[in-house]
Motif scaffolding. Structure first.
Motif, PDB file in Angstrom:
ATOM      1  N   LYS A   1       9.933  -8.449  -3.931  1.00 32.25           N
ATOM      2  CA  LYS A   1       9.433  -9.706  -3.397  1.00 32.25           C
ATOM      3  C   LYS A   1      10.640 -10.473  -2.952  1.00 32.25           C
ATOM      4  O   LYS A   1      10.264 -11.558  -2.283  1.00 32.25           O
TER       5      LYS A   1
ATOM      6  N   LYS B   1       0.555   0.423 -11.265  1.00 38.24           N
ATOM      7  CA  LYS B   1      -0.202  -0.662 -10.586  1.00 38.24           C
ATOM      8  C   LYS B   1      -0.221  -1.917 -11.374  1.00 38.24           C
ATOM      9  O   LYS B   1      -0.197  -2.878 -10.547  1.00 38.24           O
ATOM     10  N   GLN B   2      -0.465  -1.997 -12.481  1.00 34.12           N
ATOM     11  CA  GLN B   2      -0.552  -3.272 -13.391  1.00 34.12           C
ATOM     12  C   GLN B   2       1.058  -3.801 -13.052  1.00 34.12           C
ATOM     13  O   GLN B   2       0.957  -5.272 -13.017  1.00 34.12           O
TER      14      GLN B   2
ATOM     15  N   ALA C   1       2.936  -3.825 -10.589  1.00 36.14           N
ATOM     16  CA  ALA C   1       2.951  -4.369  -9.099  1.00 36.14           C
ATOM     17  C   ALA C   1       2.302  -5.776  -9.144  1.00 36.14           C
ATOM     18  O   ALA C   1       2.721  -6.876  -8.564  1.00 36.14           O
ATOM     19  N   LEU C   2       1.140  -5.801 -10.048  1.00 32.49           N
ATOM     20  CA  LEU C   2       0.492  -7.354 -10.074  1.00 32.49           C
ATOM     21  C   LEU C   2       1.106  -8.004 -10.692  1.00 32.49           C
ATOM     22  O   LEU C   2       1.198  -9.241 -10.086  1.00 32.49           O
ATOM     23  N   ALA C   3       1.881  -7.769 -11.723  1.00 31.56           N
ATOM     24  CA  ALA C   3       2.603  -8.578 -12.723  1.00 31.56           C
ATOM     25  C   ALA C   3       3.580  -9.171 -11.892  1.00 31.56           C
ATOM     26  O   ALA C   3       4.151 -10.243 -12.061  1.00 31.56           O
TER      27      ALA C   3
ATOM     28  N   ASP D   1       3.837  -9.367  -8.693  1.00 31.75           N
ATOM     29  CA  ASP D   1       3.542 -10.464  -7.281  1.00 31.75           C
ATOM     30  C   ASP D   1       3.793  -9.575  -6.295  1.00 31.75           C
ATOM     31  O   ASP D   1       4.167 -10.082  -5.085  1.00 31.75           O
TER      32      ASP D   1
ATOM     33  N   ASP E   1       2.261  -6.239  -3.447  1.00 33.80           N
ATOM     34  CA  ASP E   1       1.061  -5.521  -3.181  1.00 33.80           C
ATOM     35  C   ASP E   1       1.054  -4.240  -3.458  1.00 33.80           C
ATOM     36  O   ASP E   1       2.433  -3.636  -3.260  1.00 33.80           O
ATOM     37  N   CYS E   2       0.098  -3.461  -3.861  1.00 34.55           N
ATOM     38  CA  CYS E   2       0.324  -1.884  -4.274  1.00 34.55           C
ATOM     39  C   CYS E   2      -0.936  -1.161  -3.704  1.00 34.55           C
ATOM     40  O   CYS E   2      -1.973  -1.874  -3.585  1.00 34.55           O
TER      41      CYS E   2
ATOM     42  N   TYR F   1       4.443   0.347  -3.196  1.00 36.10           N
ATOM     43  CA  TYR F   1       4.703  -1.261  -3.280  1.00 36.10           C
ATOM     44  C   TYR F   1       5.014  -1.626  -1.883  1.00 36.10           C
ATOM     45  O   TYR F   1       5.892  -0.921  -1.342  1.00 36.10           O
TER      46      TYR F   1
ATOM     47  N   ALA G   1      -5.977  -1.563  -1.431  1.00 33.39           N
ATOM     48  CA  ALA G   1      -5.303  -1.677  -2.289  1.00 33.39           C
ATOM     49  C   ALA G   1      -5.728  -0.559  -3.401  1.00 33.39           C
ATOM     50  O   ALA G   1      -6.911  -0.462  -3.471  1.00 33.39           O
TER      51      ALA G   1
END
Length: 356
Positions: free
Chosen positions: A224, A276-277, A279-281, A283, A285-286, A341, A356
């Motif tokens: 990020k 995957k979770q 990656a979302l946390a 911020d 993309d996964c 990622y 995704a």
């Protein structure tokens, strides 16, 4: 007097520790056993304990190199870019990937994250221009990162909790006077159990991997901040599941993980749903996970195999056998999965279908 083999010394250390302070967690057992194992010698190859995909065929590392080069090109060919590999084995994957990248005039800085002194020696021969690190923290913070972790997360220590008569308990290792055994410990762990698993039957085991999660969070944060992409390639599961997946391999055979700690490679299946979770946390993309076989075929490994076979007719059968081992569903193609990622503004990588 014959010198004592260090891994046998680990068994003595564990017995003394358990005798003095009580049972140790499965995670503690796995972490210490693997630290001893990987520092003992080079475990790879026919004469070792297991063979990883890069050692099966040069095509595996080449496909990864092409994927990374494509990422770099689509991102505008940033002048400063870092190739980072976690657990690079003998350096075979890095050497093959870098050779493939070089065909596109892409020559990133090379950083290898390796804790084993025995394997660092092998890597220095395969990738002489690399810089070695104990972790991601010392990798430069300027310039995008292209990260590869192939069969790395599976060797990180898993924490296990088990549903016992008294409730959920951490799974620990004891010694009964003859051997090590995993049992339910005394520490209550009910608060750590997700609601959907709380009423599971007695004996149900849940695994988590704090070390893998911490590494994934760190990678997401770096991508990020700096841009780039990461590939996680490992054997694991795409949806949450129960049961112990801890296993041990020695001389290419499965053995009891609680016998001879430090003499076998201990691994556990990777929870791709958790990645995957994270990656979302974090911020970022996964994409994936997708089967290794499908991913490699989408990248053109079959065409590469055909080219190699035509150029080396005497090795054509060997090349095709290696291809089958990497991509067939009943070999590595389905059990092994690939997840990516990507940092802000970086492209969706080839082989993920743009979804995704």
């Amino acid at each position: 007097m014959e010198e004592q083999d260090p891994p046998q010394g680990l068994e003595v250390v564990f017995r003394r520790l358990i005798g003095a302070t009580g049972p140790i967690s499965v995670a503690h057992y796995m972490a210490e056993a693997n630290a001893q194992y990987y520092n003992r010698a080079d475990p790879l190859g026919v004469t070792g304990d297991f063979i990883t995909a890069p050692e099966i065929s040069q095509m595996f590392g080449e496909m990864i190199g092409l994927w990374l080069a494509d990422q770099w090109q689509q991102a505008g060919k940033p002048q400063l870019c870092h190739f980072v590999e976690f657990g690079p084995g003998r350096g075979t994957l890095a050497a093959d990937a870098l050779r493939a990248m070089g065909q596109f005039q892409f020559h990133p800085k090379v950083h290898l994250i390796e804790g084993s002194s025995a394997l660092r020696m092998a890597q220095k021969l395969s990738v002489p221009g690399a810089t070695w690190h104990d972790g991601l923290d010392s990798v430069p913070r300027e310039g995008p990162l292209l990260i590869v972790a192939n069969e790395f997360l599976d060797a990180l220590p898993v924490r296990q909790i088990v549903r016992a008569e008294q409730g959920w308990r951490e799974r620990v290792v004891v010694h009964n006077g003859e051997r090590f055994l995993p049992v339910a410990g005394a520490r209550p762990m009910d608060s750590a159990v997700p609601k959907e698993w709380a009423d599971s039957p007695l004996g149900t085991i849940l695994e988590s991997n704090p070390a893998a999660a911490g590494m994934a969070y760190e990678i997401a944060a770096r991508l990020k901040a700096q841009g780039g992409a990461a590939l996680f390639i490992d054997y694991g599961y795409a949806e949450p599941q129960t049961g112990s997946t801890l296993q041990a391999v020695r001389a290419h055979q499965k053995v009891d993980p609680f016998v001879d700690p430090g003499l076998a490679d201990l691994t556990a299946l990777v929870d791709f749903a958790q990645l995957k979770q994270i990656a979302l946390a974090g911020d970022v993309d996964c994409h994936g996970p997708v089967g290794q076989g499908d991913w490699l075929m989408a990248l053109g490994i079959a065409q590469r195999a055909a080219v190699l076979a035509r150029g080396q007719p005497a090795k054509a059968q060997e090349i095709m056998t290696a291809l089958d081992r990497l991509v067939s569903p009943d070999q590595m193609g389905a059990l092994f999965k690939v997840l990516a990622y990507r940092g802000p503004g970086w492209p969706v990588g080839a082989g993920f279908g743009g979804a995704a």
